[in-house]
Design a protein around this motif. Structure first.
Motif, short mmCIF file in Angstrom:
data_model
loop_
_atom_site.label_atom_id
_atom_site.label_comp_id
_atom_site.label_asym_id
_atom_site.label_seq_id
_atom_site.Cartn_x
_atom_site.Cartn_y
_atom_site.Cartn_z
N LEU A 1 -7.66 3.72 -6.41
CA LEU A 1 -8.04 2.30 -6.40
C LEU A 1 -9.38 2.13 -5.71
CD1 LEU A 1 -7.40 -0.79 -6.64
CD2 LEU A 1 -6.24 -0.57 -4.43
N VAL A 2 -9.55 2.78 -4.57
CA VAL A 2 -10.81 2.70 -3.81
C VAL A 2 -11.95 3.33 -4.59
CG1 VAL A 2 -11.98 3.51 -1.73
CG2 VAL A 2 -9.63 2.63 -1.59
N ASP B 1 -12.26 3.85 -7.83
CA ASP B 1 -12.62 3.07 -9.02
C ASP B 1 -13.43 1.83 -8.66
OD1 ASP B 1 -11.34 4.89 -10.60
OD2 ASP B 1 -9.59 3.66 -11.04
N TYR B 2 -13.05 1.18 -7.56
CA TYR B 2 -13.79 -0.02 -7.14
C TYR B 2 -15.22 0.33 -6.75
CZ TYR B 2 -15.04 -4.27 -4.61
OH TYR B 2 -15.68 -5.40 -4.19
N ILE B 3 -15.37 1.43 -5.99
CA ILE B 3 -16.72 1.85 -5.57
C ILE B 3 -17.57 2.21 -6.78
CG2 ILE B 3 -17.99 3.67 -4.37
CD1 ILE B 3 -15.76 3.66 -2.26
N GLU B 4 -16.98 2.91 -7.75
CA GLU B 4 -17.73 3.29 -8.95
C GLU B 4 -18.15 2.07 -9.76
OE1 GLU B 4 -15.40 6.11 -11.10
OE2 GLU B 4 -15.79 7.75 -9.67
N LYS B 5 -17.27 1.08 -9.86
CA LYS B 5 -17.63 -0.15 -10.59
C LYS B 5 -18.76 -0.88 -9.88
CE LYS B 5 -14.59 -0.11 -13.98
NZ LYS B 5 -15.00 -0.02 -15.41
N LYS B 6 -18.74 -0.89 -8.58
CA LYS B 6 -19.82 -1.51 -7.82
C LYS B 6 -21.14 -0.79 -8.05
CE LYS B 6 -18.47 -5.05 -5.23
NZ LYS B 6 -19.16 -6.37 -5.28
N GLN B 7 -21.07 0.54 -8.09
CA GLN B 7 -22.29 1.33 -8.32
C GLN B 7 -22.85 1.08 -9.71
OE1 GLN B 7 -20.83 5.27 -7.45
NE2 GLN B 7 -21.39 5.14 -5.29
N GLN B 8 -21.98 0.87 -10.68
CA GLN B 8 -22.45 0.54 -12.03
C GLN B 8 -23.19 -0.79 -12.06
OE1 GLN B 8 -18.99 0.74 -14.60
NE2 GLN B 8 -18.63 2.91 -14.12
N ASN B 9 -22.87 -1.65 -11.10
CA ASN B 9 -23.56 -2.93 -10.95
C ASN B 9 -24.72 -2.85 -9.96
OD1 ASN B 9 -21.75 -4.06 -12.74
ND2 ASN B 9 -20.44 -4.94 -11.15
N GLU C 1 -24.70 -1.80 -6.90
CA GLU C 1 -24.33 -2.14 -5.53
C GLU C 1 -23.74 -0.90 -4.87
OE1 GLU C 1 -22.24 -5.92 -4.95
OE2 GLU C 1 -22.41 -6.21 -7.13
N VAL C 2 -24.24 -0.56 -3.69
CA VAL C 2 -23.79 0.64 -3.00
C VAL C 2 -22.83 0.26 -1.87
CG1 VAL C 2 -24.49 2.64 -1.62
CG2 VAL C 2 -25.94 1.84 -3.52
N ILE C 3 -21.65 0.88 -1.88
CA ILE C 3 -20.64 0.69 -0.83
C ILE C 3 -20.32 2.05 -0.25
CG2 ILE C 3 -18.28 -0.02 -0.32
CD1 ILE C 3 -18.41 -1.99 -2.55
N GLU C 4 -20.44 2.17 1.06
CA GLU C 4 -20.14 3.44 1.71
C GLU C 4 -18.65 3.61 1.97
OE1 GLU C 4 -22.48 3.99 5.17
OE2 GLU C 4 -24.38 4.00 4.09
#
Length: 310
Positions: free
Chosen positions: A187-188, A190-198, A200-203
């Motif tokens: 879950l974590v 997939d969410y980070i990867e979706k953000k990166q596709q937009n 947006e970088v989340i550590e």
């Protein structure tokens, strides 16, 4: 009164407690799991705590809930990917020699399942599936009140059943395993990867934080979460059709998210299973939380060495 010194050995911490035959927890604490020289350091940590407990209580046994694959008959650790040097440890034999007390050793998920059957969410039930959602998926199957161990004590690895043909690679060497779609870590991821596709970088973000975003109707979080719930239900539908359990109990940190999380799973599961299998509620949260393994270790020790159990 029979008092059991109980330990739950994990990759980061060793939880320990003192539980009596009535299921009363008299104390609990934790210590860091040794990272080096495990063959000598781990038994020393355990025996040190046992000596402390013995000063205040008359111990009649030691119960161990442990990560890894366990031979519960011999009390040995067959394999552990989390702790270097742990594989092959004859834990029961070592502790009995050091303490002169009988020792029971079982896998942590199986122990937690027994704990829930004794004093938790599935008390009084005989046919149960227990899962923990975390980095992967741990699982145990109980039929007619007994854990299904299989010919080599390897049964119950539901996390490595395939739900997507030729899907995501898994650490076990297969592709499309259940835990590559329905573990909290996914879950974590997939969410980070979706953000990166937009762009947006989340550590870092936790599963609990993503669910908090879902509650605020964040579109991306909702989309990823709904996919996560769907895959949980696909796997649980297979379990339901195969085993027809009275209850499926889910543990792990994400299971503490409450009624909304379990309502989503129960509603989704009803869409996946045949109507003949429907019941009002099939999937429940763990009642004992991260203490379930300690309770299970106590119960199994009392049972193995034929002490009275309340």
């Amino acid at each position: 009164m029979d008092y059991i010194a109980c330990f739950d050995i994990g990759g980061t911490f060793i939880k320990y407690g003192l539980i009596d035959r009535d299921g009363q927890l008299h104390l609990k604490d934790n210590v860091p799991t040794p990272k080096e020289n495990l063959q000598t350091e781990l038994p020393e940590v355990l025996t040190g705590k046992i000596r402390e407990l013995t000063r205040a209580f008359p111990l009649t046994g030691i119960g161990i809930s442990s990560c890894g694959l366990v031979d519960c008959e011999k009390g040995e650790i067959l394999f552990s990917s989390n702790l270097k040097g742990y594989s092959g440890m004859k834990l029961a034999k070592i502790l009995t020699a050091k303490t002169n007390l009988p020792v029971s050793v079982e896998n942590d998920v199986k122990s937690a399942c027994y704990g829930e059957m004794w004093k938790g969410a599935i008390k009084g039930k005989k046919n149960v599936v227990f899962l923990t959602l975390g980095t992967g998926i741990g699982s145990a199957i109980i039929i007619d009140g007994k854990v299904v161990n299989g010919s080599g004590n390897l049964a119950g690895e539901l996390g490595h059943t395939v739900i997507v043909d030729n899907g995501r690679p898994c650490s076990c060497g297969r592709k499309g395993c259940y835990e590559r779609y329905a573990a909290t870590s996914v879950l974590v991821q997939d969410y980070i990867e979706k953000k990166q596709q937009n762009s947006e970088v989340i550590e870092h973000i936790s599963g609990e934080e993503i669910i908090a975003l879902v509650a605020r109707r964040d579109p991306l979080a909702v989309a990823v979460y709904e996919q996560f719930i769907h895959y949980i239900c696909v796997g649980l539908a297979n379990v339901t059709h195969l085993l027809n359990p009275e209850a499926i109990v889910i543990g792990g940190g994400i299971a503490e998210q409450g009624d909304q999380f379990f309502a989503a799973i129960n509603n989704g599961l009803k869409q996946e299973i045949m109507p003949l299998y429907h019941q009002d509620t099939l999937v429940f949260p763990s009642a004992l939380g991260n203490l379930a393994g300690l309770y299970g270790a106590c119960y199994l020790t009392l049972k193995k060495f034929k002490h009275p159990i309340a």
